[in-house]
Scaffold this active site. Structure first.
Site, PDB file in Angstrom:
ATOM      1  N   VAL A  50       1.202   5.498  12.048  1.00  0.00           N
ATOM      2  CA  VAL A  50       2.598   5.169  12.357  1.00  0.00           C
ATOM      3  C   VAL A  50       3.138   6.098  13.449  1.00  0.00           C
ATOM      4  O   VAL A  50       3.793   5.656  14.401  1.00  0.00           O
ATOM      5  CB  VAL A  50       3.482   5.244  11.088  1.00  0.00           C
ATOM      6  CG1 VAL A  50       4.930   4.899  11.415  1.00  0.00           C
ATOM      7  CG2 VAL A  50       2.953   4.308  10.008  1.00  0.00           C
ATOM      8  N   LYS A  73       7.748   5.645   1.776  1.00  0.00           N
ATOM      9  CA  LYS A  73       8.311   4.999   0.568  1.00  0.00           C
ATOM     10  C   LYS A  73       8.148   5.841  -0.679  1.00  0.00           C
ATOM     11  O   LYS A  73       8.987   5.835  -1.572  1.00  0.00           O
ATOM     12  CB  LYS A  73       7.697   3.614   0.358  1.00  0.00           C
ATOM     13  CG  LYS A  73       6.167   3.581   0.362  1.00  0.00           C
ATOM     14  CD  LYS A  73       5.614   3.010   1.640  1.00  0.00           C
ATOM     15  CE  LYS A  73       4.162   3.372   1.793  1.00  0.00           C
ATOM     16  NZ  LYS A  73       3.412   2.536   2.679  1.00  0.00           N
ATOM     17  N   GLU A  84      14.258   2.477   7.085  1.00  0.00           N
ATOM     18  CA  GLU A  84      13.977   1.037   7.232  1.00  0.00           C
ATOM     19  C   GLU A  84      12.476   0.749   7.192  1.00  0.00           C
ATOM     20  O   GLU A  84      12.032  -0.261   6.643  1.00  0.00           O
ATOM     21  CB  GLU A  84      14.575   0.556   8.569  1.00  0.00           C
ATOM     22  CG  GLU A  84      14.360  -0.901   8.875  1.00  0.00           C
ATOM     23  CD  GLU A  84      14.938  -1.821   7.820  1.00  0.00           C
ATOM     24  OE1 GLU A  84      16.153  -1.950   7.728  1.00  0.00           O
ATOM     25  OE2 GLU A  84      14.143  -2.409   7.062  1.00  0.00           O
ATOM     26  N   GLU A 122      -3.297   2.247   2.451  1.00  0.00           N
ATOM     27  CA  GLU A 122      -2.921   3.646   2.205  1.00  0.00           C
ATOM     28  C   GLU A 122      -4.185   4.502   2.286  1.00  0.00           C
ATOM     29  O   GLU A 122      -5.303   3.995   2.175  1.00  0.00           O
ATOM     30  CB  GLU A 122      -2.302   3.774   0.808  1.00  0.00           C
ATOM     31  CG  GLU A 122      -1.033   2.980   0.620  1.00  0.00           C
ATOM     32  CD  GLU A 122       0.070   3.422   1.556  1.00  0.00           C
ATOM     33  OE1 GLU A 122       0.439   4.606   1.546  1.00  0.00           O
ATOM     34  OE2 GLU A 122       0.549   2.582   2.328  1.00  0.00           O
ATOM     35  N   ASP A 132       2.168   0.943  -4.504  1.00  0.00           N
ATOM     36  CA  ASP A 132       2.918   0.888  -3.239  1.00  0.00           C
ATOM     37  C   ASP A 132       4.065  -0.130  -3.351  1.00  0.00           C
ATOM     38  O   ASP A 132       5.200   0.150  -2.941  1.00  0.00           O
ATOM     39  CB  ASP A 132       1.935   0.500  -2.121  1.00  0.00           C
ATOM     40  CG  ASP A 132       2.605   0.393  -0.770  1.00  0.00           C
ATOM     41  OD1 ASP A 132       3.012   1.428  -0.232  1.00  0.00           O
ATOM     42  OD2 ASP A 132       2.732  -0.741  -0.258  1.00  0.00           O
ATOM     43  N   LYS A 175       8.292   0.216  -3.202  1.00  0.00           N
ATOM     44  CA  LYS A 175       9.100  -0.589  -2.273  1.00  0.00           C
ATOM     45  C   LYS A 175      10.144  -1.419  -3.019  1.00  0.00           C
ATOM     46  O   LYS A 175      11.284  -1.523  -2.572  1.00  0.00           O
ATOM     47  CB  LYS A 175       8.180  -1.483  -1.439  1.00  0.00           C
ATOM     48  CG  LYS A 175       7.347  -0.675  -0.426  1.00  0.00           C
ATOM     49  CD  LYS A 175       6.236  -1.516   0.179  1.00  0.00           C
ATOM     50  CE  LYS A 175       5.479  -0.772   1.268  1.00  0.00           C
ATOM     51  NZ  LYS A 175       4.245  -1.468   1.677  1.00  0.00           N
TER      52      LYS A 175
HETATM   53  N1  HSE Z   1      -0.486   0.157   2.682  1.00  0.00           N
HETATM   54  C1  HSE Z   1       0.750  -0.461   3.024  1.00  0.00           C
HETATM   55  C2  HSE Z   1       0.531  -1.968   3.101  1.00  0.00           C
HETATM   56  C3  HSE Z   1       1.241   0.059   4.334  1.00  0.00           C
HETATM   57  O1  HSE Z   1      -0.623  -2.398   3.124  1.00  0.00           O
HETATM   58  O2  HSE Z   1       1.499  -2.705   3.104  1.00  0.00           O
HETATM   59  C4  HSE Z   1       2.650  -0.335   4.659  1.00  0.00           C
HETATM   60  O3  HSE Z   1       3.556   0.203   3.741  1.00  0.00           O
END
Ligand code: HSE
Length: 400
Positions: free
Chosen positions: A11, A99, A123, A184, A195, A199
């Site tokens: 990122v 996150k 965001e 990840e 994950d 979120k």
């Molecule tokens: N590992 C996460 C995904 C990355 O595949 O969506 C983005 O948050």
């Protein structure tokens, strides 16, 4: 306006590129254009075009009064937490894609930011490049929200899509997603739903005002889905998607969950494929709003990071806010109702009807059926009664 970037991974490198390549389209008052001043990383990048910007000591950034915004894309909740707190306390706004940090320490970090008169914005933490949070904080915040649901993990959506369209085995599809930079560091967080849990906790906090700890969110991943389930889903005109769902029923009970769902193909969420994510927001005046875009990857996520930087530069920030959830939030998952797809074997056929009620067999799929609407507690007791008759649940997926 000067920006310091913490982390030069997937990122971070995208953010550096966007701040550089799109400098002219970013809001830039003549006297204060957005400038990338530092990049913090423990590694060396000798051939990087940003070579001169690298530092290894966070204190350099912390002590530089000309740094207005710190972009935290380190990930995790240790160093990232420490640096975020120090940056906010030093009077700098922080923009993050993290996150895990937002879901675990967001309440505290938002409070510090408010107290110091700066911003903590994230965001990019949900839905990659999709502006998924700003509608909840801003454009739709005057609606009473009854549901926020989404396909929120690019890696698992990529895997499920490959299983559906190519008949690919799970492990090969995961390896591809990793190679493309979607997964990840430890893909367990992707495939076990962790994950998505973070979120949906963030989406629910913005939609309903309460940050619910991960431990209180019913969370399942996709590792139990078999190729036979994919075939059965096709037979009944459904896709299988890992969903994060936050549902407020009758303006009272709030249910939050992460689980695979069978989604009828007539619904837009069912058609979101590959690395794409989709977020459904249901408001009492606007109705259904669907957001769609790339949910992972360097440049889409960078786009969401830079959106926050740009809002700060423009002075047009809507401040995210919530409080920690009270006891009893979310509602007890055992009273959540839905239909269930079940593959059950090992007991008399007659036992199935007696135990599960008026089932709908899936033609051509041995021992596979849909149950009537059941609460989670009914579902649990059906399973127990079925096991007591010598039966075994081979597969189980909820129906959206
Ligand atoms: N590992 C996460 C995904 C990355 O595949 O969506 C983005 O948050």
């Amino acid at each position: 306006m000067n920006v310091a970037l913490l982390g030069f991974g997937t990122v971070g490198s995208g953010v550096a590129d966007m701040l550089t390549q799109n400098k002219d389209v970013l809001y830039a008052r003549a006297e204060a254009p957005v400038e990338l001043k530092y990049i913090l990383d423990i590694r060396d990048f000798p051939n990087s075009p940003y070579e001169k910007l690298f530092v290894k000591d966070f204190s350099v950034i912390e002590a530089d009064p000309s740094v207005d915004v710190v972009v935290e894309v380190i990930g995790g909740a240790t160093k990232a937490y420490e640096f975020t707190k120090r940056a906010l306390l030093a009077g700098k706004s922080v923009v993050s894609s993290n996150k895990e940090l937002v879901a675990t320490h967001g309440t505290e970090l938002l409070a510090i930011a408010k107290e110091k008169g700066v911003y903590y914005l994230f965001e990019a933490a949900v839905g990659g490049g999709i502006p998924a949070l700003s509608p909840l904080v801003d454009d739709l915040s005057h609606n009473r929200i009854s549901e926020v649901s989404g396909i929120l993990n690019g890696t698992t959506n990529y895997i499920l899509t490959q299983m559906f369209t190519q008949g690919a085995p799970f492990s090969a599809a995961l390896a591809e997603a990793q190679a493309k930079g979607y997964a990840e560091k430890d893909p367990t967080a992707d495939i076990e739903g962790i994950d998505v849990c973070r979120k949906i906790a963030i989406l629910a906090a913005l939609a309903f005002g309460a940050m619910v700890p991960a431990a209180a969110i019913h969370t399942e991943g996709i590792t139990a889905i078999r190729k036979e389930d994919v075939a059965a889903a096709e037979k009944i005109g459904c896709s299988i998607k890992l969903l994060g769902r936050a549902i407020k029923e009758n303006d009272g009970d709030l249910y939050i969950m992460v689980a695979p769902f069978l989604i009828p193909k007539s619904l837009p969420l069912a058609e979101i494929s590959g690395v794409y994510n989709g977020v459904l927001i249901r408001g009492n005046f606007v109705g259904d709003v669907m957001l769609y875009g790339r949910g992972a990857g360097s440049y889409p996520t960078a786009s969401a990071v830079v959106a926050d930087v740009d809002h700060i530069a423009r002075g047009t920030v809507a401040r995210p806010a919530w409080t920690d959830a009270k006891e009893g939030t979310p509602s007890d998952f055992s009273s959540f109702f839905c239909r269930h797809y079940v593959v059950a074997e090992g007991a008399e056929q007659s036992a199935i009807g007696i135990i599960f009620g008026e089932i709908e067999p899936i033609s051509g799929e041995e021992n596979a059926f849909l149950t009537p609407m059941l609460s989670e507690s009914n579902w649990e007791s059906c399973k127990e009664r079925f096991a007591a008759c010598g039966g075994r649940i081979v597969s189980h997926i909820r129906l959206y």
